[in-house]
Every structure is written in C-alpha cells, then in structure tokens.
Motif scaffolding. Structure first.
Motif, PDB file in Angstrom:
ATOM      1  N   GLU A  88       0.840  -1.208   0.000  1.00  0.00           N
ATOM      2  CA  GLU A  88       0.000   0.000   0.000  1.00  0.00           C
ATOM      3  C   GLU A  88       0.873   1.255   0.000  1.00  0.00           C
ATOM      4  N   MET A  89       1.936   1.229   0.798  1.00  0.00           N
ATOM      5  CA  MET A  89       2.858   2.362   0.843  1.00  0.00           C
ATOM      6  C   MET A  89       3.538   2.567  -0.516  1.00  0.00           C
ATOM      7  N   GLN A  90       3.897   1.483  -1.174  1.00  0.00           N
ATOM      8  CA  GLN A  90       4.537   1.581  -2.494  1.00  0.00           C
ATOM      9  C   GLN A  90       3.597   2.227  -3.523  1.00  0.00           C
ATOM     10  N   VAL A  91       2.329   1.820  -3.485  1.00  0.00           N
ATOM     11  CA  VAL A  91       1.341   2.391  -4.410  1.00  0.00           C
ATOM     12  C   VAL A  91       1.195   3.892  -4.166  1.00  0.00           C
ATOM     13  N   LEU A  92       1.043   4.269  -2.898  1.00  0.00           N
ATOM     14  CA  LEU A  92       0.928   5.689  -2.547  1.00  0.00           C
ATOM     15  C   LEU A  92       2.168   6.462  -2.993  1.00  0.00           C
ATOM     16  N   SER A  93       3.346   5.906  -2.725  1.00  0.00           N
ATOM     17  CA  SER A  93       4.606   6.583  -3.048  1.00  0.00           C
ATOM     18  C   SER A  93       4.743   6.818  -4.550  1.00  0.00           C
ATOM     19  N   LYS A  94       4.274   5.854  -5.345  1.00  0.00           N
ATOM     20  CA  LYS A  94       4.366   5.981  -6.806  1.00  0.00           C
ATOM     21  C   LYS A  94       3.400   7.028  -7.337  1.00  0.00           C
ATOM     22  N   VAL A  95       2.193   7.077  -6.772  1.00  0.00           N
ATOM     23  CA  VAL A  95       1.226   8.103  -7.187  1.00  0.00           C
ATOM     24  C   VAL A  95       1.770   9.486  -6.836  1.00  0.00           C
ATOM     25  N   LEU A  96       2.372   9.587  -5.654  1.00  0.00           N
ATOM     26  CA  LEU A  96       2.951  10.861  -5.225  1.00  0.00           C
ATOM     27  C   LEU A  96       4.130  11.251  -6.121  1.00  0.00           C
ATOM     28  N   GLU A  97       4.928  10.268  -6.527  1.00  0.00           N
ATOM     29  CA  GLU A  97       6.083  10.539  -7.394  1.00  0.00           C
ATOM     30  C   GLU A  97       5.647  11.248  -8.680  1.00  0.00           C
ATOM     31  N   LYS A  98       4.535  10.795  -9.257  1.00  0.00           N
ATOM     32  CA  LYS A  98       4.035  11.436 -10.486  1.00  0.00           C
ATOM     33  C   LYS A  98       3.689  12.897 -10.230  1.00  0.00           C
ATOM     34  N   ARG A  99       3.141  13.151  -9.056  1.00  0.00           N
ATOM     35  CA  ARG A  99       2.734  14.520  -8.688  1.00  0.00           C
ATOM     36  C   ARG A  99       3.943  15.416  -8.408  1.00  0.00           C
ATOM     37  N   LEU A 100       5.067  14.803  -8.004  1.00  0.00           N
ATOM     38  CA  LEU A 100       6.244  15.578  -7.571  1.00  0.00           C
ATOM     39  C   LEU A 100       7.323  15.711  -8.645  1.00  0.00           C
ATOM     40  N   ALA A 101       7.050  15.239  -9.855  1.00  0.00           N
ATOM     41  CA  ALA A 101       8.068  15.302 -10.925  1.00  0.00           C
ATOM     42  C   ALA A 101       8.735  16.682 -10.935  1.00  0.00           C
ATOM     43  N   PRO A 102      10.083  16.731 -11.093  1.00  0.00           N
ATOM     44  CA  PRO A 102      10.982  15.652 -11.536  1.00  0.00           C
ATOM     45  C   PRO A 102      11.564  14.810 -10.388  1.00  0.00           C
ATOM     46  N   PHE A 103      11.080  14.976  -9.153  1.00  0.00           N
ATOM     47  CA  PHE A 103      11.591  14.159  -8.048  1.00  0.00           C
ATOM     48  C   PHE A 103      11.348  12.675  -8.319  1.00  0.00           C
ATOM     49  N   LYS A 104      12.307  11.849  -7.918  1.00  0.00           N
ATOM     50  CA  LYS A 104      12.192  10.406  -8.076  1.00  0.00           C
ATOM     51  C   LYS A 104      12.188   9.734  -6.705  1.00  0.00           C
ATOM     52  N   MET A 105      11.344   8.734  -6.549  1.00  0.00           N
ATOM     53  CA  MET A 105      11.275   8.028  -5.267  1.00  0.00           C
ATOM     54  C   MET A 105      12.384   6.988  -5.157  1.00  0.00           C
ATOM     55  N   ASP A 106      12.815   6.772  -3.921  1.00  0.00           N
ATOM     56  CA  ASP A 106      13.725   5.688  -3.582  1.00  0.00           C
ATOM     57  C   ASP A 106      12.852   4.479  -3.240  1.00  0.00           C
ATOM     58  N   ARG A 107      13.452   3.399  -2.783  1.00  0.00           N
ATOM     59  CA  ARG A 107      12.637   2.240  -2.405  1.00  0.00           C
ATOM     60  C   ARG A 107      11.949   2.486  -1.058  1.00  0.00           C
ATOM     61  N   VAL A 108      10.805   1.864  -0.873  1.00  0.00           N
ATOM     62  CA  VAL A 108      10.064   1.956   0.383  1.00  0.00           C
ATOM     63  C   VAL A 108      10.740   1.058   1.419  1.00  0.00           C
ATOM     64  N   SER A 109      10.820   1.521   2.660  1.00  0.00           N
ATOM     65  CA  SER A 109      11.464   0.733   3.719  1.00  0.00           C
ATOM     66  C   SER A 109      10.764  -0.609   3.918  1.00  0.00           C
ATOM     67  N   ASN A 110      11.498  -1.571   4.432  1.00  0.00           N
ATOM     68  CA  ASN A 110      10.946  -2.904   4.671  1.00  0.00           C
ATOM     69  C   ASN A 110       9.997  -2.911   5.869  1.00  0.00           C
ATOM     70  N   TRP A 111       9.167  -3.936   5.951  1.00  0.00           N
ATOM     71  CA  TRP A 111       8.194  -4.016   7.056  1.00  0.00           C
ATOM     72  C   TRP A 111       8.846  -4.460   8.361  1.00  0.00           C
ATOM     73  N   ALA A 112      10.043  -5.051   8.272  1.00  0.00           N
ATOM     74  CA  ALA A 112      10.783  -5.426   9.486  1.00  0.00           C
ATOM     75  C   ALA A 112      12.242  -5.045   9.288  1.00  0.00           C
ATOM     76  N   ASN A 113      12.956  -4.812  10.394  1.00  0.00           N
ATOM     77  CA  ASN A 113      14.380  -4.475  10.278  1.00  0.00           C
ATOM     78  C   ASN A 113      15.228  -5.744  10.225  1.00  0.00           C
ATOM     79  N   GLN A 114      16.536  -5.591  10.247  1.00  0.00           N
ATOM     80  CA  GLN A 114      17.415  -6.762  10.106  1.00  0.00           C
ATOM     81  C   GLN A 114      17.286  -7.735  11.275  1.00  0.00           C
ATOM     82  N   ALA A 115      16.860  -7.208  12.426  1.00  0.00           N
ATOM     83  CA  ALA A 115      16.641  -8.077  13.598  1.00  0.00           C
ATOM     84  C   ALA A 115      15.240  -8.686  13.580  1.00  0.00           C
ATOM     85  N   GLN A 116      14.515  -8.461  12.471  1.00  0.00           N
ATOM     86  CA  GLN A 116      13.160  -8.991  12.293  1.00  0.00           C
ATOM     87  C   GLN A 116      12.170  -8.417  13.302  1.00  0.00           C
ATOM     88  N   ILE A 117      12.385  -7.158  13.656  1.00  0.00           N
ATOM     89  CA  ILE A 117      11.436  -6.431  14.508  1.00  0.00           C
ATOM     90  C   ILE A 117      10.536  -5.607  13.582  1.00  0.00           C
TER      91      ILE A 117
END
Length: 209
Positions: free
Chosen positions: A42-71
């Motif tokens: 859901e966050m990825q979809v929102l981020s991509k829609v926002l990216e179109k609105r913010l051109a020429p800004f480009k989005m980076d990847r969306v953060s993961n749902w858990a960190n490296q310690a699996q929290i």
C-alpha cells in the motif's frame, strides 16, 4: 484506503519469527508477515502516485516491514530526490506516524543515515538558517533519541545553539498530514504535495553549496 497500513501500525516492536520455528505461534507469524507485506505494498502504491505529482523528483525504495533483527517497523518511509541530487545529499521523505486510532503521514527534510557523507550533517543543519513557518515543526535528535520541538523562532535559535554546542546531533523539519478513512488517495496525495511545497525552501537551503 491504506487499511493494511493502519492495521499494521499496532504491530510496532513485535518480533517476527519464521513460522517453521515459531511453534504454537506459527499461524500468528504467517498472518503477521502477510500483513506487513500488504501494508508495504500500500505504501509503495501511494509513493508511486505521489512521485508522479512531484516530478521531476524520483522516489527511492520503500522501507521494509521489518528491520534486520526482524522487529516490525510499520512506520514506513520513502525518500524523494531531484535528478541532480547525490545519495549523500539531504532529501525529502514521507513517513507514517502514530497508532491505528490516530495516525498520518509526515513529510520531512532529512537524509538516509547509512548513505551520509562527511558533509551531510552540516547540510542538514542549514534547515535552521530559515525562519520556521507555524504549520511546520522540528524533530531533534539528542543523545540518540529524537523528539518533537514546536516550530517557533525561539526554538529555532535554541536549536542552533544546541547544534553548535554538540548537544543536538541533527534536526529535521517536518509537516504532518493526518489520514482519514473518507478521503481518496488523490486527495491525500494533494495534501502531501502541499507539504512538499512548504518544505521545499528548507530542502533547497540544505543543499546549497
């Protein structure tokens, strides 16, 4: 809209264990992973829609749902950069905040810690060179803990001194957009774009050579 994100906000701090090792919690862990992945989508979809609105800004990847310690870390974020920005420059980002009953998305001027260079922090400190607008606020990191600081001229001067003295390591400038169930993704994107407009002067000041 963003129902999976809202549900996932209550999972902050939970430890994810691979189902085959979770014993009696096997089903719970399968459900947790599915919810985390769906919320991130859901966050990825929102981020991509926002990216179109913010051109020429480009989005980076969306953060993961858990960190490296699996929290579980449900306060997803996504950074946006102009084409001329380098990875160690100060960027703009969106980030979820709050709990299911009261939550939203903050827009911020900040940087990715693991990509910073020797000059990134000094650039970030420049956000304090501009007067603060009442709808914005600061997020200051002191002794490893970040806390909200009201956006006033007195606080701007106080933070400038605290940075100079080394008491405060970094200061973000942020703008909050609360999320309501009744609004559409297009309406939310417009509110977020308005936040980007409000914060753009701070982002531009931070990246001036």
């Amino acid at each position: 809209m963003l129902e999976k994100v809202q549900a996932y906000l209550s999972k902050q701090g939970l430890k994810y264990i691979k189902p085959e090792k979770a014993g009696p919690h096997q089903e719970e862990m399968v459900a947790l992973k599915a919810l985390g992945q769906a919320a991130r989508k859901e966050m990825q979809v929102l981020s991509k829609v926002l990216e179109k609105r913010l051109a020429p800004f480009k989005m980076d990847r969306v953060s993961n749902w858990a960190n490296q310690a699996q929290i579980c870390r449900p306060h997803f974020w996504c950074y946006y950069r102009a084409p001329e920005d380098s990875l160690d420059d100060v960027a703009m980002a969106i980030r979820f905040y709050g709990q299911p009953e009261k939550w939203g998305i903050s827009v911020e001027v900040s940087f990715v810690e693991r990509k910073k260079s020797d000059t990134t922090l000094a650039k970030q400190h420049k956000v304090l060179d501009l007067p603060i607008v009442p709808s914005l606020y600061y997020f200051a990191q002191e002794d490893g803990v970040s806390h909200r600081v009201e956006g006033t001229e007195a606080n701007r001067q106080m933070l400038k001194e605290a940075v100079k003295d080394g008491r405060v390591r970094k200061v973000l400038v942020k703008y909050d957009v609360s999320v309501t169930a009744s609004e559409t993704i297009e309406e939310l994107v417009e509110e977020l774009a308005d936040g980007f407009d409000k914060l753009k002067p701070y982002y531009e000041t931070a990246n001036q050579n």
